[in-house]
Enzyme design. Structure first.
Site, PDB file in Angstrom:
ATOM      1  N   LYS A 298     -49.677 -39.286  35.984  1.00  0.00           N
ATOM      2  CA  LYS A 298     -49.002 -37.920  35.833  1.00  0.00           C
ATOM      3  C   LYS A 298     -47.501 -38.493  35.039  1.00  0.00           C
ATOM      4  CE  LYS A 298     -46.078 -34.482  36.987  1.00  0.00           C
ATOM      5  NZ  LYS A 298     -45.541 -33.657  38.363  1.00  0.00           N
TER       6      LYS A 298
ATOM      7  N   GLY B 262     -49.218 -33.650  41.281  1.00  0.00           N
ATOM      8  CA  GLY B 262     -49.894 -34.002  40.928  1.00  0.00           C
ATOM      9  C   GLY B 262     -50.319 -33.671  41.775  1.00  0.00           C
TER      10      GLY B 262
ATOM     11  N   GLU C 109     -49.247 -33.426  51.951  1.00  0.00           N
ATOM     12  CA  GLU C 109     -47.845 -34.114  50.977  1.00  0.00           C
ATOM     13  C   GLU C 109     -47.107 -32.843  51.003  1.00  0.00           C
ATOM     14  OE1 GLU C 109     -48.590 -35.554  46.417  1.00  0.00           O
ATOM     15  OE2 GLU C 109     -48.072 -37.687  47.955  1.00  0.00           O
TER      16      GLU C 109
ATOM     17  N   LYS D 233     -42.737 -47.571  48.775  1.00  0.00           N
ATOM     18  CA  LYS D 233     -43.063 -48.480  47.680  1.00  0.00           C
ATOM     19  C   LYS D 233     -41.845 -49.004  47.553  1.00  0.00           C
ATOM     20  CE  LYS D 233     -45.447 -44.219  45.407  1.00  0.00           C
ATOM     21  NZ  LYS D 233     -44.677 -42.697  44.291  1.00  0.00           N
TER      22      LYS D 233
HETATM   23  O1  F6P Z   1     -46.779 -41.318  45.457  1.00  0.00           O
HETATM   24  C1  F6P Z   1     -47.863 -39.508  45.955  1.00  0.00           C
HETATM   25  C2  F6P Z   1     -47.826 -39.686  44.658  1.00  0.00           C
HETATM   26  O2  F6P Z   1     -46.846 -39.281  43.313  1.00  0.00           O
HETATM   27  C3  F6P Z   1     -48.498 -38.174  44.400  1.00  0.00           C
HETATM   28  O3  F6P Z   1     -47.368 -38.073  44.333  1.00  0.00           O
HETATM   29  C4  F6P Z   1     -49.451 -38.294  43.704  1.00  0.00           C
HETATM   30  O4  F6P Z   1     -50.540 -37.658  43.359  1.00  0.00           O
HETATM   31  C5  F6P Z   1     -49.990 -39.860  43.684  1.00  0.00           C
HETATM   32  O5  F6P Z   1     -48.580 -40.301  44.162  1.00  0.00           O
HETATM   33  C6  F6P Z   1     -49.940 -40.710  41.865  1.00  0.00           C
HETATM   34  O6  F6P Z   1     -49.298 -40.691  40.536  1.00  0.00           O
HETATM   35  P1  F6P Z   1     -49.211 -39.818  39.638  1.00  0.00           P
HETATM   36  O7  F6P Z   1     -50.671 -39.744  39.209  1.00  0.00           O
HETATM   37  O8  F6P Z   1     -47.720 -40.483  38.935  1.00  0.00           O
HETATM   38  O9  F6P Z   1     -49.908 -42.112  38.943  1.00  0.00           O
END
Ligand code: F6P
Length: 546
Positions: free
Chosen positions: A204, A265, A351, A510
């Site tokens: 995303k 997500g 989450e 992170k």
């Molecule tokens: O770090 C958590 C998160 O943001 C989740 O909520 C999400 O599903 C996952 O990381 C992956 O995020 P992205 O689709 O932006 O790579």
């Protein structure tokens, strides 16, 4: 949004506390014995699923009070907020419109719905080109394998759906790579051929470390096989809201399918993030999957509180968590193809509802989302069910039971069903010490040994649980099941007064990870972390020395 809601301030909450004190001393089996209609009345049906909650530690009076609690929390109005695109994600100032992705149309949200329909069509075209062999790789060979690179919501949903619908699988094999551990991608690529492999970069944000790192390695793997930069276009698709980052990575816009910030997500398998499952099972089956979820959405919107399955599941979750003090919840699918369901639900529920402050930022002084865990029956019976039956921790559970099998092996499937029903009955009834002793005596133990062993064999029973059943696991019932849990999650978030759609708690790790990486990349940099982290960094540095 009722941002000031506090569960323990709702008028019915005090009554529920009293009821919990009273009911804790009662055996659930007594309710079932005294109330002949309970086994039928404590059920509800929707979208091809049946929920049996007759083995929960509630009586009719408690159920009425829970319904009252839902009304006091204005749950039906909050559900309409969700479905109508209100800003339910208040910290990020967004709606959460995953239901629009499986809707047949929505007047009030027409602009967004047009984008959904256009994206669905683009998905269909992509999936069908791949399935029909029209989409060819750089040597003009047809694509045989698709690798979805993503993590969290960009992995767990598509992976679960692909595995759960294996009986509907067509000729293209879909693989999933999530972990930044290089072994994940390496193991997956071992059996694949670059010329016939397509990668879908699912992110995303297009900023996620694991996904970007794996995608770069995948690109190098294609290049090492002789693919030029323009050849790569035939081997990479992206699903993202961040088209700029995807094009910068080298995936042209025409190879990108959109996502929107109004889909979270962990709620995104219904969007283009689900492309790999649409490829795996074909477009018609993917449509059925969406339709099943859509049917559950309509049930959520239209059914009264008393017969509303997601609301009932949520009220039971809150009852077990806040009134009976259960800090965890097991999900036990009795179907091997649902082996990934607990993983998917962990992200969805933990989450979403693993939160310590209310929508208005005030600290909560009652517990919110429980720890969710589980695994497919019957494997769990030979490991953690011991704790379910005799441990000191109260652990409510959901059994998920498709009543028929796709395998054609009905005789063996009967054993699986027998095991599921037996576990449910054993959790309900348990076994008294006297019963255990009688059984030991009948097996030839002498009086002294039987008396000594009986407490070890005794099981308290009275472990509350649900049974969610369906005729068979089809794309439609799977869609309904996942939507059911999404809605349970949202309804519980409303009752707890928390935001189910943000996840700020994942960010700090992170940031620190990025700082530590710089220390691992440059051994000459002095580490100024805390003493324990400094020590581990030094240990790692020493381990790298030849
Ligand atoms: O770090 C958590 C998160 O943001 C989740 O909520 C999400 O599903 C996952 O990381 C992956 O995020 P992205 O689709 O932006 O790579």
């Amino acid at each position: 949004m009722a941002s000031e809601l506090r569960l323990d301030q709702l008028p019915s909450y005090a009554k529920l506390r009293e009821l919990a004190d009273k009911l804790r001393k009662i055996a659930i089996i007594e309710f079932l014995t005294v109330d002949a209609a309970r086994a039928c009345d404590f059920t509800c049906s929707a979208a091809g699923l049946q929920l049996d909650y007759s083995k929960q530690l509630i009586d009719r009076n408690t159920r009425e009070t829970l319904w009252q609690l839902a009304a006091e929390a204005e749950l039906p109005a909050r559900i309409q907020d969700l479905l109508n695109g209100a800003e339910v994600n208040n910290t990020e100032r967004r709606p959460a419109l995953h239901t629009l992705l499986r809707a047949g149309g929505n007047g009030a949200l027409a602009d967004k719905y047009r984008e959904v329909v256009a994206t669905r069509e683009a998905m269909r075209v992509s999936a069908e080109k791949l399935i029909s062999g029209q989409h060819r790789g750089f040597t003009d060979a047809a694509i045989t394998d698709v690798v979805n690179i993503g993590i969290g919501g960009s992995d767990l949903g598509p992976r679960l759906v692909t595995e759960a619908l294996r009986p509907y699988q067509n000729s293209i094999a879909c693989h999933y790579v999530a972990n930044v551990d290089p072994a994940d991608l390496q193991d997956t690529l071992l059996d694949l051929v670059p010329e016939t492999t397509l990668f879908i970069v699912c992110s995303k944000s297009f900023r996620t470390e694991e996904t970007l790192t794996n995608s770069l390695v995948a690109r190098d793997w294609m290049r090492a096989a002789g693919a030029s930069d323009s050849d790569l276009r035939r081997h990479f698709l992206a699903i993202t809201t961040n088209l700029e980052a995807a094009t910068e990575f080298g995936i042209p816009r025409e190879n990108c399918l959109p996502m929107w910030d109004w889909v979270g997500g962990r709620y995104s398998v219904w969007s283009a993030i689900g492309l790999s499952c649409a490829i795996a099972v074909g477009w018609d089956n993917f449509q059925q999957f969406l339709a099943g979820a859509g049917a559950m959405d309509r049930h959520l919107a239209e059914a009264p509180i008393a017969s509303n399955m997601p609301i009932m599941l949520s009220l039971l979750e809150v009852w077990n968590r806040n009134l009976l003090g259960a800090g965890n919840h097991a999900v036990l699918p009795y179907d091997q193809s649902l082996v990934r369901l607990p993983d998917f639900l962990q992200q969805l529920t933990m989450e979403s509802n693993g939160k310590r402050v209310a929508l208005d930022g005030g600290a909560l002084d009652y517990p919110t989302g429980p720890v969710l865990w589980g695994s497919a029956g019957t494997m769990g019976q030979h490991s953690f069910h011991q704790l379910l039956h005799q441990g000191t921790e109260l652990c409510p559970a959901d059994f998920v039971l498709p009543l028929t099998t796709h395998t054609g092996m009905h005789k063996q499937h009967r054993r699986l069903v027998a095991n599921c029903l037996a576990q449910s009955r054993a959790l309900l009834l348990g076994r008294t010490e006297a019963m255990a002793k009688r059984s030991l005596l009948s097996r030839g133990y002498d009086e002294e040994r039987a008396t000594a062993l009986a407490p070890h064999l005794a099981m308290p029973g009275n472990r509350p649980h649900n049974v969610i059943s369906m005729q068979s696991l089809t794309p439609a019932t799977l869609g309904a099941l996942l939507a059911l849990y999404e809605h349970r999650t949202y309804c519980s978030s409303v009752l707890w007064g928390v935001n189910a759609f943000d996840q700020w708690g994942v960010e700090l790790g992170k940031e620190i990870g990025a700082q530590i990486l710089t220390l691992l990349e440059d051994a000459s940099r002095p580490s100024s972390m805390d003493p324990a982290t400094n020590r581990l960094i030094s240990e790692w540095r020493r381990a790298q020395a030849p």
